[in-house]
Write an enzyme that holds these catalytic residues in place. Structure first.
Site, PDB file in Angstrom:
ATOM      1  N   ASP A 207       3.957   8.568  10.684  1.00 36.31           N
ATOM      2  CA  ASP A 207       2.573   8.754  11.097  1.00 36.31           C
ATOM      3  C   ASP A 207       1.703   9.168   9.902  1.00 36.31           C
ATOM      4  O   ASP A 207       2.104  10.020   9.100  1.00 36.31           O
ATOM      5  CB  ASP A 207       2.539   9.863  12.158  1.00 36.31           C
ATOM      6  CG  ASP A 207       1.195  10.019  12.835  1.00 36.31           C
ATOM      7  OD1 ASP A 207       0.778   9.073  13.511  1.00 36.31           O
ATOM      8  OD2 ASP A 207       0.579  11.090  12.694  1.00 36.31           O
ATOM      9  N   GLU A 269       2.738   3.979   8.768  1.00 27.70           N
ATOM     10  CA  GLU A 269       1.443   3.818   9.419  1.00 27.70           C
ATOM     11  C   GLU A 269       0.406   4.296   8.412  1.00 27.70           C
ATOM     12  O   GLU A 269       0.238   5.490   8.192  1.00 27.70           O
ATOM     13  CB  GLU A 269       1.337   4.660  10.694  1.00 27.70           C
ATOM     14  CG  GLU A 269       0.066   4.357  11.465  1.00 27.70           C
ATOM     15  CD  GLU A 269      -0.823   5.543  11.768  1.00 27.70           C
ATOM     16  OE1 GLU A 269      -1.763   5.370  12.541  1.00 27.70           O
ATOM     17  OE2 GLU A 269      -0.621   6.641  11.206  1.00 27.70           O
TER      18      GLU A 269
HETATM   19  C1  NOJ Z   1      -1.808   8.064  14.172  1.00 21.68           C
HETATM   20  C2  NOJ Z   1      -1.282   7.978  15.566  1.00 21.68           C
HETATM   21  O1  NOJ Z   1      -0.934   6.653  15.853  1.00 21.68           O
HETATM   22  C3  NOJ Z   1      -2.375   8.514  16.467  1.00 21.68           C
HETATM   23  O2  NOJ Z   1      -2.103   8.281  17.819  1.00 21.68           O
HETATM   24  C4  NOJ Z   1      -2.543   9.971  16.167  1.00 21.68           C
HETATM   25  O3  NOJ Z   1      -3.621  10.480  16.924  1.00 21.68           O
HETATM   26  C5  NOJ Z   1      -2.829  10.213  14.693  1.00 21.68           C
HETATM   27  N1  NOJ Z   1      -1.994   9.435  13.839  1.00 21.68           N
HETATM   28  C6  NOJ Z   1      -2.640  11.672  14.342  1.00 21.68           C
HETATM   29  O4  NOJ Z   1      -1.278  12.000  14.356  1.00 21.68           O
END
Ligand code: NOJ
Length: 544
Positions: A207, A269
């Site tokens: 993440d 991500e």
């Molecule tokens: C990316 C995640 O996919 C999202 O859902 C989240 O709110 C943010 N990162 C913060 O962790």
């Protein structure tokens, strides 16, 4: 050496709260997922990625982790996680879990200790605490904005009751950013990786992989933040995103993964542009994959699709990594709805009552064409739960039921991401459409959900579900994931390419066009009466 499974895998994202609820409390759980793994094996995916299921106050649906080594009772227990991993393996499915290293929950024992400790203490050094500006420190240390809206800093009340230091949170106030310059944080996350690798997981989706390291001077950056964008190619790099220091972290993690048997993977991500910057995350000694958000965001026109596909392949080829493709996830408007929005409408962060509504039929038609185009591309593809049912966004969710922190933090200007997170329908005539044994559903399901239910689509030729299943079967049969793309036509109206034994054509124009020569294997919608490919349709043809 044979290429790793991940280079061509189709990976299905499960959002645990909304996939399947075994106990009827309205929130999906791990036993629910385990019981439905058969669906995924039958669909024909290779792996699942589970969004977070760790103990959490759920301020951001679990992306606020209070304990990285356990399961929230909402979702089950560690034993349930072990059973899920074992069952998935028995069905030939790999399991990827979500790792959230940029921030913890404010309920994490570390943050509680930091709040109770004094400024300058080792406890505070795990996070990013600073004194405020102005004579009494009442101004935040810089002007950064939170991705969810409002300032990225919150001021503490010190243990003695006086207003105190400020802490950084790029997301919600309940998600304090960790200080990755602190070796203790690095050691902790290596240990967390090992904890899950030892339990048998096949990898981690990382993440906010572009956020861990901040520019040392925390220089001001007045631009507002957006969940969908890291930085744009022609602008200076923001001081909180895509700093070079993040790569050192992933090099260390790669060594940890490589010390395990099997092929365990890291997927980034990272909302970073351009494609060459993303490719840096998948250099040979770093991560295995990175999400291709530029592809997700590309307009539905032949030139835009041609450009993004070409650029994506070139950028990852340059570092020897597979390209990935994705159209939907838990942070964006489902592509069956997004593609039915007027082209001029921009990119809304959520759709609600009173907003311009998507054209559902157009959206689904384009979504199916886009999916067939995507699944024919070489590389690895990500699917988001429910897209195999053609599920649209819930675009009329009552605002009172919204749970995404974006809605409150943006002062009710951004509706946020709840519309793509609604529990999915399995059986048309069951309570909560088979999501669970009761009517309970943490977000209300829209009235039309029955027509999308799995049991209405199974065995129905031409249904979205059967269209996905056939595509996944052919993708495997023709080894499309490990193929090579050769463009045949890249005009303004039609895109066409070869991948191994297959010729693929998508019609973006207004008039029907003849299909490529050969045997028609698959199409996203029926051909017209003259056997031509209508607008917004993709066909797969076996060439001789
Ligand atoms: C990316 C995640 O996919 C999202 O859902 C989240 O709110 C943010 N990162 C913060 O962790």
């Amino acid at each position: 050496m044979a290429p790793g499974w991940w280079t061509e895998a189709v990976i299905y994202q499960i959002y645990p709260r909304s996939f399947a609820d075994s106990d009827g409390d309205g929130i999906g759980d791990l036993p629910g997922i385990t019981a439905r793994l058969g669906h995924l094996a039958e669909l024909g995916v290779d792996a699942v990625w589970l969004s977070p299921f760790y103990p959490s106050p759920q301020a951001d649906a679990g992306y606020d982790v209070a304990d990285y080594r356990d399961v929230d009772p909402l979702f089950g227990s560690l034993a349930d996680a072990d059973r899920l991993i074992a069952e998935a393996r028995a069905k030939g499915l790999k399991v990827i879990v979500d790792l959230v290293p940029n921030h913890t929950s404010s309920a994490h024992r570390w943050f509680r200790a930091a709040v109770a400790a004094a400024p300058g203490s080792p406890e505070r050094a795990r996070y990013i605490f600073r004194d405020g500006l102005g004579p009494d420190g009442a101004e935040p240390p810089n002007d950064w904005q939170s991705v969810f809206g409002g300032p990225a800093w919150t001021r503490l009340v010190e243990p003695d009751g006086r207003p105190g230091q400020w802490y950084l949170h790029l997301f919600d106030t309940a998600q304090p950013d960790l200080n990755w310059d602190n070796p203790e944080i690095r050691a902790e996350f290596v240990d967390v990786l090992r904890f899950w690798l030892d339990r048998g997981v096949d990898g981690f989706r990382v993440d906010v992989a572009h956020g861990l390291i901040k520019q040392a001077d925390l220089a001001n950056w007045e631009e507002p933040q957006e969940i969908l964008s890291g930085n744009e190619a022609d602008k200076p790099r923001p001081p909180m995103w895509d700093q070079d220091g993040v790569h050192e972290v992933y090099r260390q993690w790669r060594q940890v993964l490589d010390s395990y048997d099997g092929d365990r993977i890291l997927v980034a991500e990272a909302w970073v542009e351009p494609a060459e910057r993303i490719a840096r995350y998948v250099r040979p000694d770093e991560m295995h994959q990175a999400f291709n958000f530029e592809y997700l965001l590309a307009a539905w026109t032949a030139p835009a699709q041609y450009a993004v596909i070409t650029r994506s392949l070139e950028a990852t080829d340059a570092v020897g990594a597979p390209t990935t493709w994705v159209l939907s996830n838990h942070d964006v408007i489902r592509h069956a709805s997004r593609m039915g929005l007027s082209a001029k409408g921009g990119r809304p962060n959520g759709i609600g009552i009173g907003d311009p509504q998507p054209d559902a039929a157009l959206g689904l038609r384009r979504a199916r064409a886009a999916t067939l185009l995507m699944l024919a591309l070489p590389g690895s593809a990500y699917l988001y739960q429910g897209e195999e049912l053609g599920l649209p966004e819930h675009t009329t969710l009552p605002d009172e039921s919204r749970q995404d922190p974006t809605w409150e933090r943006s002062g009710h200007t951004q509706r946020g991401r709840d519309g793509c997170r609604v529990p999915i329908p399995w059986e048309a005539d069951a309570p909560s459409y088979g999501f669970g044994p009761t009517d309970a559903s943490w977000l209300p399901q829209p009235p039309l959900w029955a027509e999308y239910a799995l049991d209405r689509q199974q065995g129905v030729s031409g249904s979205t579900y059967e269209t996905y299943r056939t595509a996944l079967r052919l993708r495997r049969e023709y080894a499309l994931g490990r193929g090579t793309l050769e463009w045949l036509s890249s005009g303004d109206e039609v895109l066409s390419f070869r991948n191994g034994g297959l010729t693929v054509l998508t019609n973006f124009g207004t008039a029907a066009v003849p299909p490529p020569a050969g045997e028609l294997l698959h199409s996203s919608a029926p051909l017209d009466a003259d056997g031509r490919v209508p607008t917004d349709v993709t066909v797969w043809v076996r060439h001789s």
